[in-house]
Design a protein around this motif. Structure first.
Motif, mmCIF file in Angstrom:
data_model
loop_
_atom_site.group_PDB
_atom_site.id
_atom_site.type_symbol
_atom_site.label_atom_id
_atom_site.label_comp_id
_atom_site.label_asym_id
_atom_site.label_seq_id
_atom_site.Cartn_x
_atom_site.Cartn_y
_atom_site.Cartn_z
ATOM 1 N N PRO A 101 0.834 -1.206 0.000
ATOM 2 C CA PRO A 101 0.000 0.000 0.000
ATOM 3 C C PRO A 101 0.867 1.254 0.000
ATOM 4 O O PRO A 101 1.900 1.309 0.666
ATOM 5 N N GLU A 102 0.444 2.236 -0.760
ATOM 6 C CA GLU A 102 1.179 3.499 -0.841
ATOM 7 C C GLU A 102 0.630 4.468 0.204
ATOM 8 O O GLU A 102 -0.536 4.861 0.143
ATOM 9 N N PRO A 103 1.445 4.880 1.192
ATOM 10 C CA PRO A 103 0.978 5.812 2.221
ATOM 11 C C PRO A 103 0.825 7.210 1.636
ATOM 12 O O PRO A 103 1.389 7.535 0.591
ATOM 13 N N PHE B 9 -2.195 8.365 -2.010
ATOM 14 C CA PHE B 9 -2.251 7.085 -1.297
ATOM 15 C C PHE B 9 -3.148 6.092 -2.041
ATOM 16 O O PHE B 9 -4.030 6.455 -2.815
ATOM 17 N N ALA B 10 -2.916 4.827 -1.773
ATOM 18 C CA ALA B 10 -3.711 3.731 -2.339
ATOM 19 C C ALA B 10 -3.409 2.475 -1.543
ATOM 20 O O ALA B 10 -2.273 2.268 -1.114
ATOM 21 N N PRO B 11 -4.384 1.636 -1.296
ATOM 22 C CA PRO B 11 -5.794 1.818 -1.664
ATOM 23 C C PRO B 11 -6.534 2.583 -0.579
ATOM 24 O O PRO B 11 -5.929 3.065 0.382
ATOM 25 N N LEU B 12 -7.860 2.688 -0.716
ATOM 26 C CA LEU B 12 -8.698 3.187 0.365
ATOM 27 C C LEU B 12 -8.786 2.098 1.432
ATOM 28 O O LEU B 12 -8.546 0.934 1.137
ATOM 29 N N PRO B 13 -9.123 2.413 2.702
ATOM 30 C CA PRO B 13 -9.508 3.713 3.231
ATOM 31 C C PRO B 13 -8.341 4.424 3.912
ATOM 32 O O PRO B 13 -7.240 3.870 4.027
ATOM 33 N N HIS C 62 -2.983 4.760 7.644
ATOM 34 C CA HIS C 62 -3.234 4.051 6.385
ATOM 35 C C HIS C 62 -2.552 2.688 6.428
ATOM 36 O O HIS C 62 -1.632 2.467 7.224
ATOM 37 N N ALA C 63 -3.033 1.770 5.573
ATOM 38 C CA ALA C 63 -2.430 0.432 5.524
ATOM 39 C C ALA C 63 -0.951 0.499 5.164
ATOM 40 O O ALA C 63 -0.170 -0.383 5.534
ATOM 41 N N GLY C 64 -0.545 1.548 4.449
ATOM 42 C CA GLY C 64 0.854 1.704 4.073
ATOM 43 C C GLY C 64 1.711 2.312 5.164
ATOM 44 O O GLY C 64 2.933 2.402 5.019
#
Length: 369
Positions: A248-250, A278-282, A342-344
């Motif tokens: 994931p991209e922060p 950022f990607a992905p959501l959320p 974020h996931a990242g």
């Protein structure tokens, strides 16, 4: 290799097809057309002799040959196949009739193999095997990507002497598009190919390497890619899943204004935090305040906007916070921090807030007067 022979039962009328049938079958793969042995001619007791197939191909990959006694085995399915003619521009040059493949009076079968742990995928139709060493590919945003696809034909086979054509298509969630098409006989690309994708034409002609090269991985590239190779009488295709990004991209954070004005008691200041790329959501956005005493506390999430998607498939989102010095216990000021979870990874950006007291306020007013 143990396989299943799968075909549809005849329809029951009304244009509806019946259920499929499955029969155990056996596939012998050899690299030499003249290496047939007694073993390849003998069918096991539980397999119909008509369901034993022998092919000559370069499919000597470890993932198709598990250790003896292994419970996990490669997957193999054989199906009846009826070549259908295509009038696509990039295959028209392969035959005089400008249709490829041309129907041949013969029984054709297709085979699909998947190695252990998805290390290898193979789709083969008689003399036109096509392989991929990676059934799924992953990448960071912005990195170059190679989606593997190769085909092999016997140069001595008259069916392969008239050239080839390669087509890459994208398919996901009902959205499909042509990515690239190449007429190998006439050495020309279709006008509809996308920007930022290419083939290694030297490797394609010399070794049958039809891998698709993506210059820069973007979120919109995620999905299923289908590599199809056309020969004068046959076609074969294989699918590869591509996931971008792998990690994931922060987000990148920025605060506006970057420098807060001097605040006086009773004054309200607005500060905004923008999260982008950022990607992905959320994404979760919050505000924190750290006073002069070093203690931190939450100021809530503020007014959070909806997310927006950029041209490259990444997202952005913002939050606005009202700093009401008459309601919030901000003391003499401190550090206001925007926190993006974020996931990242978690990202922070801060700005300094200075609040003057009543004495300083009177002195300031006196100076102004």
């Amino acid at each position: 290799m143990e396989c299943w022979f799968v075909q549809e039962k005849p329809g029951r009328g009304g244009g509806l097809t019946g259920a499929t049938t499955q029969e155990k079958s056996l596939l012998h793969i050899r690299t030499d057309a003249h290496s047939e042995t007694a073993e390849t001619q003998r069918a096991p007791a539980d397999i119909n002799p008509s369901r034993v197939y022998v092919i000559t191909a370069t499919l000597c990959h470890p993932s198709l040959n598990p250790p003896r006694g292994s419970i996990k085995k490669p997957q193999c399915e054989i199906n009846p196949f009826l070549p259908q003619p295509s009038s696509l521009k990039w295959v028209a040059s392969l035959t005089e009739s400008a249709l490829s493949p041309i129907y041949l009076q013969a029984d054709w079968f297709s085979g699909s193999f998947q190695g252990l742990d998805q290390q290898l995928g193979v789709s083969t139709i008689s003399r036109a095997p096509i392989t991929s060493k990676t059934m799924s590919a992953k990448s960071r945003l912005g990195d170059p990507v190679t989606l593997d696809c190769s085909f092999w034909v016997d140069p001595s086979n008259p069916l392969s002497a008239s050239g080839f054509a390669v087509e890459w298509r994208y398919q996901t969630r009902g959205d499909g598009r042509l990515v690239l098409a190449y007429d190998g006989k006439m050495d020309r690309l279709a006008d509809t190919h996308e920007q930022g994708v290419s083939l290694d034409f030297e490797a394609l002609h010399e070794r049958g390497n039809a891998s698709l090269l993506l210059e820069e991985a973007k979120v919109r590239h995620s999905g299923t890619y289908i590599c199809t190779v056309y020969l004068p009488y046959l076609l074969a295709q294989i699918m590869t899943q591509f996931f971008s990004p792998l990690y994931p991209e922060p987000p990148s954070l920025s605060i506006h204004p970057s420098s807060l004005p001097l605040a006086v008691p009773g004054q309200t200041l607005n500060v905004q935090c923008e999260a982008s790329g950022f990607a992905p959501l959320p994404l979760e956005l919050n505000w924190e305040f750290k006073g002069a005493d070093g203690k931190s506390r939450s100021l809530g999430s503020g007014s959070v906007s909806g997310h927006r998607q950029a041209w490259d498939g990444t997202y952005s989102q913002s939050t606005r916070l009202e700093l009401d010095t008459s309601k919030l216990d901000l003391g003499r000021g401190g550090e206001v921090t925007c926190v993006a979870v974020h996931a990242g990874g978690t990202r922070r950006a801060n700005v300094t807030l200075n609040v003057i007291g009543n004495l300083e306020k009177r002195l300031l007013n006196d100076l102004i007067r």
